[in-house]
Design an enzyme around this catalytic site. Structure first.
Site, short mmCIF file in Angstrom:
data_model
loop_
_atom_site.label_atom_id
_atom_site.label_comp_id
_atom_site.label_asym_id
_atom_site.label_seq_id
_atom_site.Cartn_x
_atom_site.Cartn_y
_atom_site.Cartn_z
N THR A 147 3.87 1.75 -0.82
CA THR A 147 4.67 1.48 -2.40
C THR A 147 4.04 1.88 -3.34
O THR A 147 4.65 2.83 -4.07
CB THR A 147 5.40 -0.06 -2.59
OG1 THR A 147 5.75 -0.13 -1.47
CG2 THR A 147 6.04 -0.07 -3.89
N PHE B 263 -3.57 -0.24 7.00
CA PHE B 263 -4.30 -1.76 6.90
C PHE B 263 -5.40 -1.86 5.74
O PHE B 263 -5.24 -0.59 4.49
CB PHE B 263 -4.38 -2.45 8.12
CG PHE B 263 -3.59 -2.09 9.07
CD1 PHE B 263 -2.50 -3.22 8.69
CD2 PHE B 263 -2.90 -1.98 10.73
CE1 PHE B 263 -1.54 -3.36 9.93
CE2 PHE B 263 -2.69 -2.49 11.07
CZ PHE B 263 -1.26 -2.86 10.60
N ARG C 236 2.43 8.00 7.18
CA ARG C 236 2.56 8.40 8.12
C ARG C 236 4.01 8.21 8.57
O ARG C 236 4.26 7.81 8.06
CB ARG C 236 1.72 7.13 8.88
CG ARG C 236 -0.24 7.88 8.72
CD ARG C 236 -0.81 6.46 9.47
NE ARG C 236 -0.78 5.11 8.15
CZ ARG C 236 -0.42 4.13 9.63
NH1 ARG C 236 -1.05 3.80 10.14
NH2 ARG C 236 -0.46 2.61 8.34
N TRP D 117 7.00 -1.19 -8.79
CA TRP D 117 8.30 -1.34 -7.74
C TRP D 117 10.07 -1.77 -8.34
O TRP D 117 10.80 -1.27 -8.32
CB TRP D 117 7.62 -2.63 -7.43
CG TRP D 117 8.46 -3.42 -5.75
CD1 TRP D 117 8.80 -3.30 -4.75
CD2 TRP D 117 9.87 -3.96 -6.27
NE1 TRP D 117 9.82 -3.24 -4.06
CE2 TRP D 117 10.63 -4.69 -5.05
CE3 TRP D 117 10.10 -4.71 -7.55
CZ2 TRP D 117 11.59 -5.28 -5.30
CZ3 TRP D 117 11.44 -5.12 -7.56
CH2 TRP D 117 11.65 -5.94 -5.79
N LYS E 82 0.46 -1.99 0.20
CA LYS E 82 -0.02 0.10 0.05
C LYS E 82 0.47 1.11 0.24
O LYS E 82 0.48 2.17 -0.52
CB LYS E 82 -1.03 0.01 1.15
CG LYS E 82 -1.90 1.39 1.53
CD LYS E 82 -2.87 1.09 2.27
CE LYS E 82 -3.04 0.46 4.03
NZ LYS E 82 -1.57 1.39 4.42
N ALA F 32 -3.06 1.67 12.67
CA ALA F 32 -4.57 1.70 11.70
C ALA F 32 -5.44 0.68 12.53
O ALA F 32 -6.42 0.37 12.53
CB ALA F 32 -4.93 1.72 10.96
N LYS G 51 8.08 -5.81 10.74
CA LYS G 51 8.14 -5.03 9.35
C LYS G 51 9.73 -4.64 8.68
O LYS G 51 10.07 -4.88 7.91
CB LYS G 51 7.51 -3.53 9.17
CG LYS G 51 6.18 -4.30 9.44
CD LYS G 51 5.22 -2.69 9.49
CE LYS G 51 4.17 -2.87 9.02
NZ LYS G 51 3.06 -0.85 8.77
N PHE H 139 3.15 -8.62 -9.05
CA PHE H 139 4.36 -9.88 -8.57
C PHE H 139 5.33 -10.19 -9.90
O PHE H 139 4.11 -10.45 -11.05
CB PHE H 139 3.94 -10.36 -7.70
CG PHE H 139 4.70 -9.98 -6.09
CD1 PHE H 139 5.41 -10.30 -4.90
CD2 PHE H 139 3.40 -8.98 -5.57
CE1 PHE H 139 5.80 -9.68 -4.00
CE2 PHE H 139 3.25 -8.22 -4.75
CZ PHE H 139 4.79 -8.77 -3.48
#
Length: 558
Positions: free
Chosen positions: A75, A303, A96, A411, A73, A275, A107, A383
């Site tokens: 990214t 999230f 954030r 990405w 998200k 969140a 993470k 991906f």
């Protein structure tokens, strides 16, 4: 040949001086407080002078329920902001700040990924400009002053059994969830049961992110209810006389932070409420500032849309008067396959049927976002293992719902991989289709608000709360807090409170085990299921892999 890591890509970035990034937005050098050469705070005086400017268009990026397969998200938020700039629009992003707890826990960092990142990556993930330290200090100053007031005679008549203000720390430390304080004799005060939450769950964090200026910040801090007397009269932060000193500690933290993407586009990173246990949105100050300076502002809510987007709409937009123009819902084929019942180890194998089954989760998020009157588009974060058949299945399922899914490759390719998404989002935002409306009215009773979220957003059969909790909600209504919105604290992994129940379940019960009043922030927190306001570290925390190498460079952040 192996792919370079996120931190390697970030370290190789060609950054511009932050004054140049500010100038591109029309922020003069004297209105920026630099923290080195690549990050700065925007002055409160400059922000105040923007009030009469028109707002740009606000784009929300949200997602399906997170899975171990990854969604991307943040990214995508970065990639979309870069994409809008690529097609000639003046765009900024608002994110954030990452919390140290999950950074060293699961993470390992949260600044985007690949060619769609914000930099300086190491600073953003670690101490940054010190905002979280200031919030932690202000929160714990109030804790110290409460205990000190009791120690010196307790003139306000605080009932020590009814102190509701916990301490905070920006770290995952399960040992601090429930503690006993003031042991060691008379000189140390009166022993009491207490506990810690993580800083990103602090009401101070929520207040900083919802305050519109320093005056509003101090008012909100003063309104915090910290304890009750024996006859259950509320005691506030203002009664303790801590609000002034806390405002001083938070004065610089209130000013938004300006950094840049890998493609040298402006990014405001400010505030960081979780969140799943808080309201999950960056600061109103940063969002409003960006809207005055850019034609398009792309922001994220934490999230899945059941948590982040609902709170963005029902708390942040309601309280700040924001009107989003469009929403982007991020999904990956891998995550949809997990929602369709595929184990993580088998995600590399094509499985169109599982993708189609998992799209039930995506479909519900689309319906929920559209239910707020906001047009939505799906971004498929591609991906390399995704097959054409799987991607086409997602697009077909989304098209059947009257929306559109766009394959994105930010990405790997940066803005080149989001050019199509940017054009479609721009068209959607300018279509005039948005007609924002919150899920429930202010005047709805508090438990009815909780029940409405559970039924309409989660598709639960009902919310369940025992008499003690319902009585507490009724008491708050009588005290004048009935018009506040509700902030649901529950697992992010499922619409239900069972993190293992993926897909789109229906008819389950949402157990509300605790409610907390955040009078300064301006909402009621409903804690559901087994969610913890102080997380713990996993069996193998990311901290085990984070280190300094021989050249003094940070390794292990990703």
């Amino acid at each position: 040949m192996s792919q370079p890591s996120d931190i390697d890509i970030a370290r190789a970035a060609s950054k511009k001086p932050i004054m140049e990034i500010g100038a591109g937005l029309g922020v003069p050098a004297e209105s920026l407080q630099p923290y080195g050469h690549d990050k700065a705070k925007v002055s409160a005086e400059f922000i105040k002078g923007l009030e009469d400017r028109p707002d740009g268009r606000l784009i929300l990026v949200t997602a399906i329920n997170p899975t171990p397969a990854g969604e991307g998200k943040t990214t995508t938020t970065v990639g979309l902001g870069d994409g809008l700039n690529r097609i000639g629009k003046k765009a900024a992003i608002c994110l954030r700040e990452p919390s140290l707890g999950p950074c060293f826990g699961m993470k390992g960092g949260a600044a985007g990924g690949g060619r769609a990142q914000v930099v300086p990556m190491e600073d953003i993930n670690l101490h940054f400009t010190g905002d979280f330290h200031a919030i932690t200090s202000a929160h714990n100053l109030l804790s110290a002053m409460i205990d000190n007031h009791i120690y010196w005679g307790n003139g306000l008549g605080i009932d020590q059994r009814r102190i509701v203000w916990r301490r905070v720390l920006d770290m995952n430390d399960r040992a601090l969830r429930q503690v006993t304080t003031s042991l060691g004799g008379v000189a140390n005060g009166f022993p009491a049961e207490a506990g810690f939450d993580i800083t990103v769950a602090s009401e101070i964090m929520a207040i900083l992110c919802l305050a519109k200026d320093a005056g509003d910040l101090e008012r909100r801090l003063g309104d915090i209810v910290v304890a009750y007397t024996r006859d259950k009269a509320p005691i506030t932060c203002r009664d303790i006389k801590a609000d002034g000193a806390m405002t001083v500690l938070l004065a610089q933290a209130l000013q938004p932070n300006l950094v840049q993407t890998l493609e040298n586009n402006p990014a405001f990173i400010h505030g960081g409420p979780f969140a799943n246990i808080a309201h999950g949105c960056n600061s109103v100050m940063a969002t409003r500032t960006a809207l005055k300076l850019a034609d398009y502002v792309v922001t994220e809510a934490g999230f899945g849309a059941d948590l982040g987007a609902e709170k963005f709409f029902d708390i942040k937009c309601r309280k700040a008067g924001l009107k989003p123009a469009a929403a982007v819902i991020v999904a990956t084929v891998r995550a949809l396959k997990m929602n369709g019942g595929v184990a993580k180890a088998d995600l590399g194998v094509e499985n169109v049927a599982a993708v189609e089954k998992g799209c039930a989760n995506l479909a519900r998020h689309i319906e929920n976002v559209q239910g707020f009157g906001i047009p939505a588009i799906v971004a498929i974060n591609r991906f390399y293992t995704d097959t054409d058949g799987e991607l086409e299945a997602v697009q077909a399922q989304v098209a059947a719902l009257g929306s559109e899914a766009v394959v994105c490759e930010h990405w790997a390719k940066g803005s080149e991989g989001t050019e199509e998404l940017a054009k479609k989002v721009m068209a959607l935002a300018e279509s005039g289709k948005a007609d924002f409306k919150p899920l429930y009215p202010d005047e709805m009773p508090l438990f009815e608000k909780i029940d409405t979220i559970c039924k309409k957003i989660y598709r639960a059969g009902a919310a369940h709360a025992d008499k003690k909790i319902r009585d507490q909600l009724t008491a708050w209504e009588k005290e004048g807090y009935g018009n506040l919105p509700v902030c649901m604290a529950k697992t992010q992994y499922s619409f239900s409170t069972d993190p293992n129940l993926r897909g789109a379940p229906e008819g389950f019960e949402i157990p509300v085990r605790e409610v907390r009043l955040a009078a300064g922030a301006g909402f009621i927190v409903a804690i559901c299921g087994e969610i913890m306001t102080m997380p713990g570290l996993p069996r193998v925390p990311s901290a085990e892999s984070i280190r300094m190498d021989e050249e003094g460079l940070v390794q292990g952040l990703f």
